[in-house]
Design an enzyme around this catalytic site. Structure first.
Site, PDB file in Angstrom:
ATOM      1  N   GLU A  16       6.543   2.143   1.676  1.00  0.00           N
ATOM      2  CA  GLU A  16       6.544   1.951   3.131  1.00  0.00           C
ATOM      3  C   GLU A  16       5.746   0.709   3.482  1.00  0.00           C
ATOM      4  OE1 GLU A  16       8.880   3.258   5.118  1.00  0.00           O
ATOM      5  OE2 GLU A  16       8.123   5.250   4.587  1.00  0.00           O
ATOM      6  N   GLY A 104      12.463   7.088  13.500  1.00  0.00           N
ATOM      7  CA  GLY A 104      12.088   6.448  12.238  1.00  0.00           C
ATOM      8  C   GLY A 104      13.135   6.647  11.159  1.00  0.00           C
ATOM      9  N   LEU A 105      14.379   6.939  11.566  1.00  0.00           N
ATOM     10  CA  LEU A 105      15.455   7.149  10.590  1.00  0.00           C
ATOM     11  C   LEU A 105      16.477   6.014  10.648  1.00  0.00           C
ATOM     12  CD1 LEU A 105      15.919  10.979  11.214  1.00  0.00           C
ATOM     13  CD2 LEU A 105      14.593   9.878   9.405  1.00  0.00           C
ATOM     14  N   SER A 106      16.075   4.906  11.257  1.00  0.00           N
ATOM     15  CA  SER A 106      16.874   3.676  11.250  1.00  0.00           C
ATOM     16  C   SER A 106      18.150   3.757  12.066  1.00  0.00           C
ATOM     17  CB  SER A 106      17.265   3.283   9.826  1.00  0.00           C
ATOM     18  OG  SER A 106      16.145   2.982   9.121  1.00  0.00           O
ATOM     19  N   GLU A 140      19.011  -7.907  13.550  1.00  0.00           N
ATOM     20  CA  GLU A 140      17.910  -7.133  14.156  1.00  0.00           C
ATOM     21  C   GLU A 140      16.863  -8.098  14.730  1.00  0.00           C
ATOM     22  OE1 GLU A 140      17.195  -3.464  13.446  1.00  0.00           O
ATOM     23  OE2 GLU A 140      15.275  -3.482  14.478  1.00  0.00           O
ATOM     24  N   ASP A 152      16.110  -0.948   5.691  1.00  0.00           N
ATOM     25  CA  ASP A 152      16.939   0.010   6.427  1.00  0.00           C
ATOM     26  C   ASP A 152      18.412  -0.337   6.298  1.00  0.00           C
ATOM     27  OD1 ASP A 152      14.429   0.814   7.151  1.00  0.00           O
ATOM     28  OD2 ASP A 152      14.573   0.128   9.222  1.00  0.00           O
TER      29      ASP A 152
HETATM   30  C1  GLA Z   1      10.930  -0.099   9.671  1.00  0.00           C
HETATM   31  C2  GLA Z   1      11.516  -1.445   9.286  1.00  0.00           C
HETATM   32  C3  GLA Z   1      11.697  -1.540   7.766  1.00  0.00           C
HETATM   33  C4  GLA Z   1      10.391  -1.180   7.050  1.00  0.00           C
HETATM   34  C5  GLA Z   1       9.818   0.135   7.577  1.00  0.00           C
HETATM   35  C6  GLA Z   1       8.462   0.438   7.002  1.00  0.00           C
HETATM   36  O1  GLA Z   1      11.841   0.927   9.361  1.00  0.00           O
HETATM   37  O2  GLA Z   1      12.764  -1.645   9.911  1.00  0.00           O
HETATM   38  O3  GLA Z   1      12.133  -2.831   7.438  1.00  0.00           O
HETATM   39  O4  GLA Z   1       9.459  -2.217   7.163  1.00  0.00           O
HETATM   40  O5  GLA Z   1       9.708   0.127   8.984  1.00  0.00           O
HETATM   41  O6  GLA Z   1       8.538   0.669   5.632  1.00  0.00           O
END
Ligand code: GLA
Length: 360
Positions: A16, A104-106, A140, A152
């Site tokens: 992370e 936080g799941l993109s 992004e 992600d």
């Molecule tokens: C977000 C960002 C990723 C990564 C995570 C942390 O999801 O989009 O690129 O940096 O935080 O690991």
């Protein structure tokens, strides 16, 4: 004729805040994501969503940028594809999602990837997987100006059922790694919402950048944690903590891959715990609700648990043996509500899934 594309969200198992300094990550694509049903053709990209009330209608070459909302991601992907030489063929469609937003799941990466895959299909353009991931990452940045890494988008594209993706964000080498047998993934959404663009994400990358000169050109992933005392002694307290997290976290990715291969469950638990503590204490991106989720999951019998994604809210994940999943889910949800009565948690059992593509 309408066609269907889907791009999964991701749960990062470990690694992370390592991707923005070209380090190692170990995410899995999950069986939840963003689906686009669309008619391909025309010179506009017209997209509605069943999640938010927003009607996006932008030029197929990405030359018009909406001021807010998910239309920025759509237009930014189209603009990046235009620069990559795509002919400006549009589409008309609807996005639907079974991925919680801001957890936080993109979800934003999944929107970028599903639009990119559909626009490539519309114009008959084939891009290599990592080329597509890099393009979506640039989109992004273009859309919201967040200096995020490539994890992600890469996870959403490279995912494989029952596997995690080990990716070196510097060399872009990647391989799939089987997840521990007999385990499920439990995603524990704290109900604390955040958006990367308003979080401390950019501040953390700047604080880390202040530490990098002591590495004299090496990436943190190339530093042995045993070197840390000498390196950190040259730094102020905050950059020192940020660097310690990233160096030790890269090491934990390698160690987790080894622990998965050896099916060493105790070691997996230790590594997840150490990763979470490092994000909480050294990178300072956890929140009390994430700490609670991790503690409750481990107490209830998870093999390992840690926050996932950028932090500042969102979700934690746990690896749980299949026959304990039901019990762990119920116990964590009930105890979390007692500890944080003002929050509404959501727990999802997931499996690792295949990456983005056409689904009909
Ligand atoms: C977000 C960002 C990723 C990564 C995570 C942390 O999801 O989009 O690129 O940096 O935080 O690991």
């Amino acid at each position: 004729m309408s066609v269907t594309f889907q791009a999964p969200g991701r749960a990062n198992l470990i690694g992370e805040h390592t991707d923005h300094t070209d380090g190692l990550v170990l995410p899995a694509a999950i069986d939840r994501g963003i689906t686009l049903r669309a008619e391909l053709g025309g010179d506009r990209i017209a997209v509605t969503s069943d999640v938010v009330e927003e009607v996006v209608d932008v030029a197929a070459d990405g030359s018009e940028m909406p001021e807010g909302g998910f239309g920025r991601f759509v237009a930014a992907v189209a603009a990046e594809l235009d620069e990559a030489g795509r002919s400006p063929v549009g589409l008309t469609g609807t996005l639907s999602s079974d991925l919680p937003q801001g957890a936080g799941l993109s979800s934003s990466a999944a929107v970028e990837v599903v639009i990119a895959v559909a626009l490539c299909a519309a114009a008959d353009l084939a891009l290599e997987p990592m080329e597509l991931a890099a393009l979506c990452r640039r989109a992004e940045h273009r859309a919201v100006g967040v200096p995020s890494g490539i994890m992600d988008q890469a996870a959403s594209i490279l995912g494989r059922a029952d596997h995690a993706v080990l990716l070196d964000c510097g060399t872009l080498e990647h391989e799939v790694v089987p997840l521990p047998a007999g385990h499920g993934l439990l995603i524990m959404d704290t109900g604390v919402r955040r958006q990367l663009e308003t979080s401390g994400y950019a501040a953390r990358t700047e604080e880390l950048a202040a530490a990098l000169p002591v590495l004299e050109g090496r990436r943190p992933a190339e530093v042995d944690p045993e070197e840390l005392p000498g390196l950190l002694a040259q730094l102020e307290a905050v950059p020192a903590r940020r660097l310690r997290h990233v160096v030790t976290e890269n090491a934990r990715v390698r160690q987790t891959v080894a622990a998965f291969a050896a099916d060493d469950r105790a070691r997996i638990g230790e590594l997840f715990a150490a990763g979470h503590a490092s994000l909480r204490d050294d990178f300072e991106v956890s929140v009390p609700e994430l700490d609670t989720m991790v503690e409750l999951a481990v107490d209830a019998g998870a093999t390992g648990a840690r926050m996932t994604g950028a932090g500042f809210g969102g979700a934690a994940i746990a690896l749980v043996v299949d026959d304990r999943l039901q019990e762990v889910t119920e116990v964590v949800a009930a105890r979390y509500r007692e500890r944080h009565p003002d929050r509404e948690p959501a727990l999802y059992r997931c499996v690792a899934a295949d990456g983005a593509g056409r689904r009909d």
